[in-house]
Scaffold this active site. Structure first.
Site, PDB file in Angstrom:
ATOM      1  N   ASP A   4       0.819  -1.291  -0.114  1.00 11.70           N
ATOM      2  CA  ASP A   4      -0.037  -0.066   0.008  1.00 11.70           C
ATOM      3  C   ASP A   4       0.909   1.303   0.127  1.00 11.70           C
ATOM      4  O   ASP A   4       1.600   1.521   0.917  1.00 11.70           O
ATOM      5  CB  ASP A   4      -0.838  -0.030   1.128  1.00 11.70           C
ATOM      6  CG  ASP A   4      -1.714   1.284   1.293  1.00 11.70           C
ATOM      7  OD1 ASP A   4      -2.416   1.609   0.356  1.00 11.70           O
ATOM      8  OD2 ASP A   4      -1.881   1.699   2.280  1.00 11.70           O
ATOM      9  N   GLU A  56      -2.478  -1.902  -5.648  1.00 15.60           N
ATOM     10  CA  GLU A  56      -3.592  -1.448  -6.032  1.00 15.60           C
ATOM     11  C   GLU A  56      -3.274  -0.599  -7.508  1.00 15.60           C
ATOM     12  O   GLU A  56      -2.390  -0.435  -8.071  1.00 15.60           O
ATOM     13  CB  GLU A  56      -3.837  -0.261  -5.378  1.00 15.60           C
ATOM     14  CG  GLU A  56      -4.346  -0.466  -4.004  1.00 15.60           C
ATOM     15  CD  GLU A  56      -4.643   0.794  -2.895  1.00 15.60           C
ATOM     16  OE1 GLU A  56      -5.773   0.942  -2.574  1.00 15.60           O
ATOM     17  OE2 GLU A  56      -3.589   1.261  -2.715  1.00 15.60           O
ATOM     18  N   CYS A  84     -12.998  -3.839   7.104  1.00  9.23           N
ATOM     19  CA  CYS A  84     -12.206  -4.379   8.166  1.00  9.23           C
ATOM     20  C   CYS A  84     -11.871  -5.798   7.963  1.00  9.23           C
ATOM     21  O   CYS A  84     -12.758  -6.779   7.375  1.00  9.23           O
ATOM     22  CB  CYS A  84     -13.317  -4.612   9.512  1.00  9.23           C
ATOM     23  SG  CYS A  84     -12.783  -5.427  10.842  1.00  9.23           S
ATOM     24  N   CYS A 140     -14.017  -8.403  10.250  1.00 10.08           N
ATOM     25  CA  CYS A 140     -15.532  -8.863   9.988  1.00 10.08           C
ATOM     26  C   CYS A 140     -15.858  -8.210   8.588  1.00 10.08           C
ATOM     27  O   CYS A 140     -17.129  -8.290   8.483  1.00 10.08           O
ATOM     28  CB  CYS A 140     -16.338  -8.241  11.416  1.00 10.08           C
ATOM     29  SG  CYS A 140     -16.256  -6.249  11.156  1.00 10.08           S
ATOM     30  N   CYS A 153     -12.196  -0.817  13.940  1.00  7.98           N
ATOM     31  CA  CYS A 153     -13.349  -0.951  13.182  1.00  7.98           C
ATOM     32  C   CYS A 153     -14.726  -0.690  14.217  1.00  7.98           C
ATOM     33  O   CYS A 153     -14.542  -0.764  15.463  1.00  7.98           O
ATOM     34  CB  CYS A 153     -13.521  -2.550  13.090  1.00  7.98           C
ATOM     35  SG  CYS A 153     -14.862  -2.968  12.292  1.00  7.98           S
ATOM     36  N   CYS A 160     -16.687  -4.273  15.021  1.00  9.84           N
ATOM     37  CA  CYS A 160     -16.106  -5.264  15.908  1.00  9.84           C
ATOM     38  C   CYS A 160     -15.032  -4.840  16.779  1.00  9.84           C
ATOM     39  O   CYS A 160     -14.486  -5.566  17.439  1.00  9.84           O
ATOM     40  CB  CYS A 160     -15.897  -6.516  14.919  1.00  9.84           C
ATOM     41  SG  CYS A 160     -14.159  -6.139  14.191  1.00  9.84           S
ATOM     42  N   ASP A 219      -2.257   1.726   7.349  1.00  9.62           N
ATOM     43  CA  ASP A 219      -1.480   1.273   6.111  1.00  9.62           C
ATOM     44  C   ASP A 219      -1.144  -0.051   5.977  1.00  9.62           C
ATOM     45  O   ASP A 219      -1.395  -0.688   4.967  1.00  9.62           O
ATOM     46  CB  ASP A 219      -0.370   2.131   6.183  1.00  9.62           C
ATOM     47  CG  ASP A 219      -0.622   3.624   5.914  1.00  9.62           C
ATOM     48  OD1 ASP A 219      -1.657   4.008   5.494  1.00  9.62           O
ATOM     49  OD2 ASP A 219       0.450   4.456   6.044  1.00  9.62           O
TER      50      ASP A 219
HETATM   51 ZN   LIG Z   1     -14.740  -5.288  12.137  1.00 10.26          ZN
END
Ligand SMILES: [Zn+2]
Length: 408
Positions: free
Chosen positions: A147, A233, A304, A307, A322, A325, A332
């Protein structure tokens, strides 16, 4: 002149006349003049037939080229070598490459170029078997997601980072650049002192570019060495550095739109050289037979990993938290892991050779999302998965361009 001559044919005849008349042209090796005319011809052909831009007028060329067989490399020792350039004579240059010229038999075209008063010689040589066979995708044992960013130049999926040295925008060089520019602005236009100041600025810029280039090679090399496949990316850097849009206040004036801040950020983004790093990765990976996989950048910084919850609020500066969760991570690093995941590579669970940092991608089920073996640079082979032009580093007949150091 005979009827049916093409433009460059006519011009070559004019060149012969010019050489006879003017001692200035007479001194220049005729083949060099012809190469330049061919380039001019190419530029117009590209404009008329291939919808390229109209050729711009240049008063002075900063490079010239010798065709294969014209320039000859003579003596070489550890740091210096001699090259015979027709029309100029023997020239010593700093030999910045580690291999001996003795082992290279076939010297192709030689280009002499100038950058900020420094002269360079670049020689195209043939090195057989430099490109290794590509590892089959099902034999790929490790993968690294990368990234790119501004604070950390590159975040790797194993949790490490490449720091951003900011070649042009760090405090010291930014100040130096500003000083050099101011110095030009204060001098009388057309004066000798102004010319001197312009050269000083050009040299500073050249050094900065060389610094960035070297750093990018290092970073790209580290990335490619890490694993069998690199996932990155598909960034549209051009869109990321657009100017801030003007905001109208409805009374014929403008509101504040953060243009100054955006232009500052744009400078920093361009100073990173992400596109250059990507190109270098592509070339190094190709050479080593490794894979480069380009994935859709959508939500890579917001999703995330625990989750799958996607929310803009998940990210706060360098922190990832997150909202669903409570999973926390470095933003990064997390993004780089999401990117690696998007490649959809599956590894056998008990594979011993798998790198520890790949644990995050082992549980992913195979999907085709984002892994599109597109190939723009190598139309026929369809092996290298990249979207950008790496022709700069590689031509289809396996020759590579080596850039040599300053002539002495
Ligand atoms: Zn999460």
């Amino acid at each position: 002149m005979t009827v049916g001559d093409d433009a460059s044919g006519i011009q070559q005849k004019v060149t012969t006349e010019l050489r006879a008349k003017s001692p200035y042209f007479g001194e220049i090796y005729s083949a060099v003049l012809q190469t330049n005319l061919n380039k001019l011809d190419d530029a117009y052909t590209n404009f008329f037939k291939h919808e390229r831009g109209y050729p711009s007028y240049v008063t002075r060329l900063d490079s010239f080229e010798y065709k294969p067989g014209q320039a000859k490399i003579g003596l070489t020792n550890k740091n210096y070598a001699t090259i015979y350039l027709p029309g100029i004579g023997n020239v010593n240059f700093h030999n910045s490459r580690s291999y001996e010229f003795g082992s290279v038999t076939d010297i192709r075209s030689v280009t002499v170029s100038r950058e900020a008063t420094y002269w360079f010689i670049s020689v195209i040589v043939e090195i057989p078997d430099i490109i290794q066979d590509q590892i089959p995708l099902d034999k790929v044992k490790s993968v690294v997601g990368i990234d790119v960013g501004v604070n950390k130049l590159v975040a790797f999926s194993d949790g490490s980072f490449a720091i951003n040295t900011k070649p042009a925008t760090n405090k010291k060089t930014a100040r130096r650049l500003a000083m050099r520019q101011r110095s030009i602005a204060r001098k009388v236009k057309g004066s000798k002192n102004r010319k001197k100041a312009v050269i000083k600025l050009a040299r500073t810029k050249h050094k900065i570019a060389a610094n960035r280039n070297g750093r990018n090679w290092k970073v790209a090399n580290d990335i490619v060495k890490m694993s069998d496949a690199v996932v990155r990316e598909d960034l549209k850097i051009k869109n990321m550095v657009k100017r801030a849009k003007p905001k109208h206040d409805g009374k014929g004036g403008y509101k504040k739109n953060g243009a100054s801040a955006k232009s500052g950020l744009n400078k920093v983004i361009l100073d990173c050289g992400w596109g250059d790093i990507y190109n270098k990765i592509a070339w190094l990976a190709l050479k080593a037979g490794k894979h480069v996989i380009v994935v859709n950048p959508k939500h890579t910084s917001q999703e995330c990993p625990a989750c799958g919850h996607i929310d803009k609020a998940n990210r706060e500066g360098e922190k990832f938290l997150c909202t669903n969760c409570g999973h926390t991570d470095h933003a990064d690093t997390k993004a780089s892991r999401t990117i690696a995941k998007k490649a959809g590579l599956v590894f056998p669970k008990n594979e011993k050779t798998l790198r520890a940092d790949c644990a995050k991608v082992t549980s992913v089920e195979r999907t085709t999302v984002g892994v599109v073996p597109r190939n723009h640079a190598f139309g026929t082979s369809g092996e290298q998965m990249c979207l950008f032009d790496i022709a700069e580093y590689h031509s289809s007949d396996k020759r590579i361009t080596k850039k040599y150091g300053r002539t002495s």
